[in-house]
Design a protein around this motif. Structure first.
Motif, PDB file in Angstrom:
ATOM      1  N   VAL A 115      14.247 -22.288 -23.530  1.00  0.00           N
ATOM      2  CA  VAL A 115      14.399 -21.417 -22.363  1.00  0.00           C
ATOM      3  C   VAL A 115      14.395 -22.284 -21.106  1.00  0.00           C
ATOM      4  CG1 VAL A 115      13.466 -19.447 -21.112  1.00  0.00           C
ATOM      5  CG2 VAL A 115      13.445 -19.462 -23.602  1.00  0.00           C
ATOM      6  N   ARG A 116      13.233 -22.752 -20.693  1.00  0.00           N
ATOM      7  CA  ARG A 116      13.185 -23.665 -19.537  1.00  0.00           C
ATOM      8  C   ARG A 116      13.297 -25.125 -19.970  1.00  0.00           C
ATOM      9  NH1 ARG A 116       9.101 -19.990 -18.548  1.00  0.00           N
ATOM     10  NH2 ARG A 116       9.301 -18.732 -16.675  1.00  0.00           N
ATOM     11  N   GLY A 117      12.903 -25.405 -21.189  1.00  0.00           N
ATOM     12  CA  GLY A 117      12.965 -26.770 -21.702  1.00  0.00           C
ATOM     13  C   GLY A 117      11.654 -27.529 -21.559  1.00  0.00           C
ATOM     14  N   THR A 118      10.686 -26.902 -20.913  1.00  0.00           N
ATOM     15  CA  THR A 118       9.426 -27.611 -20.650  1.00  0.00           C
ATOM     16  C   THR A 118       8.676 -27.944 -21.938  1.00  0.00           C
ATOM     17  OG1 THR A 118       8.565 -25.404 -20.246  1.00  0.00           O
ATOM     18  CG2 THR A 118       9.000 -26.753 -18.312  1.00  0.00           C
ATOM     19  N   THR A 119       8.588 -26.973 -22.842  1.00  0.00           N
ATOM     20  CA  THR A 119       7.848 -27.220 -24.081  1.00  0.00           C
ATOM     21  C   THR A 119       8.591 -28.220 -24.963  1.00  0.00           C
ATOM     22  OG1 THR A 119       6.911 -25.017 -24.003  1.00  0.00           O
ATOM     23  CG2 THR A 119       6.792 -26.144 -26.108  1.00  0.00           C
ATOM     24  N   SER A 120       9.925 -28.097 -25.027  1.00  0.00           N
ATOM     25  CA  SER A 120      10.697 -29.014 -25.882  1.00  0.00           C
ATOM     26  C   SER A 120      10.458 -30.456 -25.452  1.00  0.00           C
ATOM     27  CB  SER A 120      12.187 -28.696 -25.789  1.00  0.00           C
ATOM     28  OG  SER A 120      12.404 -27.358 -26.108  1.00  0.00           O
ATOM     29  N   ARG A 121      10.453 -30.669 -24.141  1.00  0.00           N
ATOM     30  CA  ARG A 121      10.267 -32.040 -23.638  1.00  0.00           C
ATOM     31  C   ARG A 121       8.909 -32.587 -24.074  1.00  0.00           C
ATOM     32  NH1 ARG A 121       8.185 -33.203 -18.984  1.00  0.00           N
ATOM     33  NH2 ARG A 121       8.608 -31.137 -18.130  1.00  0.00           N
ATOM     34  N   LYS A 122       7.881 -31.757 -23.966  1.00  0.00           N
ATOM     35  CA  LYS A 122       6.536 -32.212 -24.336  1.00  0.00           C
ATOM     36  C   LYS A 122       6.426 -32.469 -25.840  1.00  0.00           C
ATOM     37  CE  LYS A 122       4.255 -29.815 -20.525  1.00  0.00           C
ATOM     38  NZ  LYS A 122       3.562 -28.592 -20.166  1.00  0.00           N
ATOM     39  N   ILE A 123       7.088 -31.617 -26.622  1.00  0.00           N
ATOM     40  CA  ILE A 123       7.017 -31.792 -28.084  1.00  0.00           C
ATOM     41  C   ILE A 123       7.742 -33.081 -28.487  1.00  0.00           C
ATOM     42  CG2 ILE A 123       7.806 -30.813 -30.290  1.00  0.00           C
ATOM     43  CD1 ILE A 123       6.025 -28.715 -29.542  1.00  0.00           C
ATOM     44  N   LEU A 137      17.370 -23.499 -18.691  1.00  0.00           N
ATOM     45  CA  LEU A 137      17.899 -24.866 -18.763  1.00  0.00           C
ATOM     46  C   LEU A 137      19.400 -24.878 -19.062  1.00  0.00           C
ATOM     47  CD1 LEU A 137      16.796 -27.855 -18.711  1.00  0.00           C
ATOM     48  CD2 LEU A 137      16.907 -27.766 -21.208  1.00  0.00           C
ATOM     49  N   ALA A 138      19.810 -24.047 -20.047  1.00  0.00           N
ATOM     50  CA  ALA A 138      21.207 -24.098 -20.486  1.00  0.00           C
ATOM     51  C   ALA A 138      22.173 -23.455 -19.494  1.00  0.00           C
ATOM     52  CB  ALA A 138      21.339 -23.413 -21.847  1.00  0.00           C
ATOM     53  N   ALA A 184      24.724 -32.890 -22.846  1.00  0.00           N
ATOM     54  CA  ALA A 184      24.272 -34.267 -22.609  1.00  0.00           C
ATOM     55  C   ALA A 184      23.094 -34.271 -21.630  1.00  0.00           C
ATOM     56  CB  ALA A 184      25.430 -35.103 -22.054  1.00  0.00           C
ATOM     57  N   GLN A 185      23.181 -33.450 -20.588  1.00  0.00           N
ATOM     58  CA  GLN A 185      22.084 -33.392 -19.605  1.00  0.00           C
ATOM     59  C   GLN A 185      20.815 -32.828 -20.237  1.00  0.00           C
ATOM     60  OE1 GLN A 185      24.252 -30.930 -16.843  1.00  0.00           O
ATOM     61  NE2 GLN A 185      24.527 -32.608 -15.391  1.00  0.00           N
ATOM     62  N   MET A 186      20.988 -31.785 -21.066  1.00  0.00           N
ATOM     63  CA  MET A 186      19.803 -31.193 -21.713  1.00  0.00           C
ATOM     64  C   MET A 186      19.157 -32.196 -22.662  1.00  0.00           C
ATOM     65  SD  MET A 186      20.583 -27.197 -22.497  1.00  0.00           S
ATOM     66  CE  MET A 186      22.266 -27.225 -23.026  1.00  0.00           C
ATOM     67  N   LEU A 214      17.226 -34.541 -20.577  1.00  0.00           N
ATOM     68  CA  LEU A 214      16.046 -33.913 -19.964  1.00  0.00           C
ATOM     69  C   LEU A 214      14.902 -33.706 -20.956  1.00  0.00           C
ATOM     70  CD1 LEU A 214      17.728 -31.367 -17.557  1.00  0.00           C
ATOM     71  CD2 LEU A 214      16.054 -33.104 -16.913  1.00  0.00           C
ATOM     72  N   ILE A 215      15.237 -33.350 -22.186  1.00  0.00           N
ATOM     73  CA  ILE A 215      14.137 -33.161 -23.153  1.00  0.00           C
ATOM     74  C   ILE A 215      13.771 -34.476 -23.848  1.00  0.00           C
ATOM     75  CG2 ILE A 215      14.702 -30.712 -23.519  1.00  0.00           C
ATOM     76  CD1 ILE A 215      15.639 -31.530 -26.347  1.00  0.00           C
ATOM     77  N   GLY A 216      14.566 -35.511 -23.616  1.00  0.00           N
ATOM     78  CA  GLY A 216      14.218 -36.849 -24.108  1.00  0.00           C
ATOM     79  C   GLY A 216      14.514 -37.077 -25.581  1.00  0.00           C
ATOM     80  N   ALA A 217      15.442 -36.266 -26.164  1.00  0.00           N
ATOM     81  CA  ALA A 217      15.745 -36.415 -27.593  1.00  0.00           C
ATOM     82  C   ALA A 217      16.889 -37.407 -27.801  1.00  0.00           C
ATOM     83  CB  ALA A 217      16.118 -35.059 -28.181  1.00  0.00           C
ATOM     84  N   ASP A 218      17.016 -37.945 -29.027  1.00  0.00           N
ATOM     85  CA  ASP A 218      18.156 -38.806 -29.348  1.00  0.00           C
ATOM     86  C   ASP A 218      19.422 -37.980 -29.492  1.00  0.00           C
ATOM     87  OD1 ASP A 218      16.970 -41.572 -29.712  1.00  0.00           O
ATOM     88  OD2 ASP A 218      15.656 -40.336 -30.941  1.00  0.00           O
TER      89      ASP A 218
END
Ligand code: SF4
Length: 487
Positions: free
Chosen positions: A368-376, A414-415, A421-423, A426-430
């Motif tokens: 949704v906002r991407g905040t939790t995904s980034r932390k995980i 977020l979306a 690519a930006q998302m 932002l969440i820091g995934a490969d």
């Protein structure tokens, strides 16, 4: 992520409400409380039960969880009768104050009527203004009270006709249960966006249950009979179940997010087991966006079935690489910013032995906002993962829901404002991948999404809203933002 985590740090859309009604059963209040407990994931802010004992209505409503309000036998004892309706509330319209807690109850010229409602009326503000101009005095700030006033001012004489009269004036997505001194009513909106089912209860004749989900039947020992059809009103009384279909028939548009996230996995919705649907969505996601990896890890709890499907399809091992702490409540994480920032670590911890040195595919149901995904992602990397690939079992959430699900404003999604690519960055995934819309429909047994006649409401992924957003379209600034958001 679990519904029970709902709080400021929970980056998921939230279900608005759950409803239940029982007819002709002993201990109606106790059974209703049990059913509400099974529906707790649909709303945790407040809860209420109204019973009818053959002569009088009785009610108890309170803020907090079902267990906080109805585990005391003395409370249940004050709710006598064999008929009841109950409601769990997740507050989005109107503050969480006691007068907004449902079921709402009113005394009419024909007698008392209690109403519990799940969903959102898209013309509630316009109707409310018109009703206030006519002299109606609103007791609450919830749009559900609109039903009460429309029924009160209707010129029809029978309750059923008044209810139909009211329903013909509202637009929106809703499931509704109502209890009069003569009958229990269940209503599903004309497109069937929100769920409602019918079950049989008790050995004797004439025991019935209405509920948002089938998981509420299991706990009260009831048997599933059928889904209430889109646009159908059922009237349950001692003569049995009578069905009325006052709306012209339309293709149904059940909320596709119920399958992805909202419903409990052990529920069956519109004939499909939610757990199996989630596994199939995960398998489809694997077919669409497979990546070389060593381990498939769900973001608990709601990402689990999709991750199982992904693992089965890809042949890669499924492991619980993230462990969820079930005993963290919002009161513990709210007090200070410092503690709040630690939120995800309080709810989840990395299972280092599973993650260290591995190429990890993380499976979650939505961003949704991407905040939790980034932390995980950060947490999994910190545990030594060699690569972190995020896979999401819903398409990108690009639009807000106006049909009873609490999603943030579009500018916070977020979306809505970032490409893949930006998302990913932002969440820091490969890598990051969402299931496609067609893939989602295929997983649910359709050939794909038919743009001319989609089988589901999918507006939060497409911006294609099946029910007019009258209130929002009436406000110029909202109108502009909606027009700007057209796909
Ligand atoms: S907009 Fe999304 S969440 Fe809202 S009813 Fe439609 S599919 Fe469900």
């Amino acid at each position: 992520m679990s519904h029970a985590d709902a709080g400021p740090d929970d980056d998921h859309p939230h279900e608005e409400c759950g409803v239940i009604g029982v007819w002709n059963v002993a201990d109606a209040a106790a059974l209703t409380a049990l059913g509400l407990h099974a529906l707790q994931h649909r709303g945790q802010e407040a809860t209420g039960i109204v019973t009818f004992d053959g002569a009088r209505f009785h009610s108890h409503r309170g803020l907090g969880l079902v267990g906080d309000n109805f585990s005391d036998a003395r409370v249940i004892a004050r709710l006598p009768g064999t008929r009841a309706i109950g409601h769990n509330r997740y507050a989005t319209t109107g503050e969480t104050i006691l007068r907004n807690v449902q079921p709402l109850f009113a005394d009419f010229e024909f007698g008392g009527l209690a109403v519990g409602h799940n969903g959102n009326l898209t013309n509630a503000q316009a109707l409310r203004r018109a009703l206030v101009r006519r002299g109606c005095l609103f007791q609450s700030t919830t749009d559900s009270e609109v039903f009460i006033h429309l029924i009160a001012i209707s010129l029809y004489s029978s309750i059923t006709d008044r209810l139909i009269d009211a329903l013909k004036q509202v637009s929106g997505a809703y499931s509704l249960v109502a209890l009069s001194d003569q009958a229990l009513y269940g209503v599903r909106d004309p497109l069937g966006v929100r769920p409602l089912i019918l079950g049989r209860i008790g050995g004797g004749p004439g025991g019935w249950v209405l509920a948002s989900e089938t998981c509420a039947l299991e706990i009260v020992g009831a048997e599933f009979v059928r889904d209430i059809e889109p646009g159908e009103i059922v009237v349950i009384n001692d003569a049995g179940v009578h069905s009325i279909k006052p709306f012209s028939r339309q293709n149904s548009r059940f909320c596709v997010f119920e399958y992805i996230y909202f419903a409990r996995p052990d529920s069956v919705m519109d004939g499909m087991a939610v757990y199996e649907a989630r596994k199939r969505i995960g398998a489809e996601l694997a077919r669409e966006s497979r990546v070389p990896a060593d381990v498939i890890v769900p973001v608990p709890d709601s990402g689990v079935p999709a991750a199982m499907g992904y693992a089965l399809e890809s042949g890669i091992e499924f492991e619980l690489g993230i462990i969820r702490n079930h005993y963290i409540g919002r009161t513990f994480i709210e007090p200070t910013d410092q503690i709040r920032n630690l939120g995800v670590k309080l709810k989840h911890s990395a299972n280092r032995g599973v993650l260290a040195g591995k190429r990890v595919v993380l499976v979650d149901d939505s961003i949704v906002r991407g905040t939790t995904s980034r932390k995980i992602v950060e947490m999994v990397r910190a545990a030594g993962a060699a690569e972190v690939h995020m896979r999401i079992s819903s398409p990108p959430t690009t639009h807000s829901c106006f049909y009873g699900i609490d999603t943030p404003e579009r500018d916070q999604l977020l979306a809505a404002h970032h490409d893949l690519a930006q998302m990913t960055e932002l969440i820091g995934a490969d890598s990051l991948a969402f299931i496609s819309l067609d893939g989602l429909y295929r997983a649910l047994g359709k050939p794909g999404r038919d743009p001319a006649s989609p089988a589901y409401c999918d507006a939060c992924f497409t911006g294609s809203y099946p029910i007019a957003l009258s209130d929002h379209d009436a406000a110029p600034e909202r109108q502009l933002s909606l027009l700007a958001s057209a796909p």
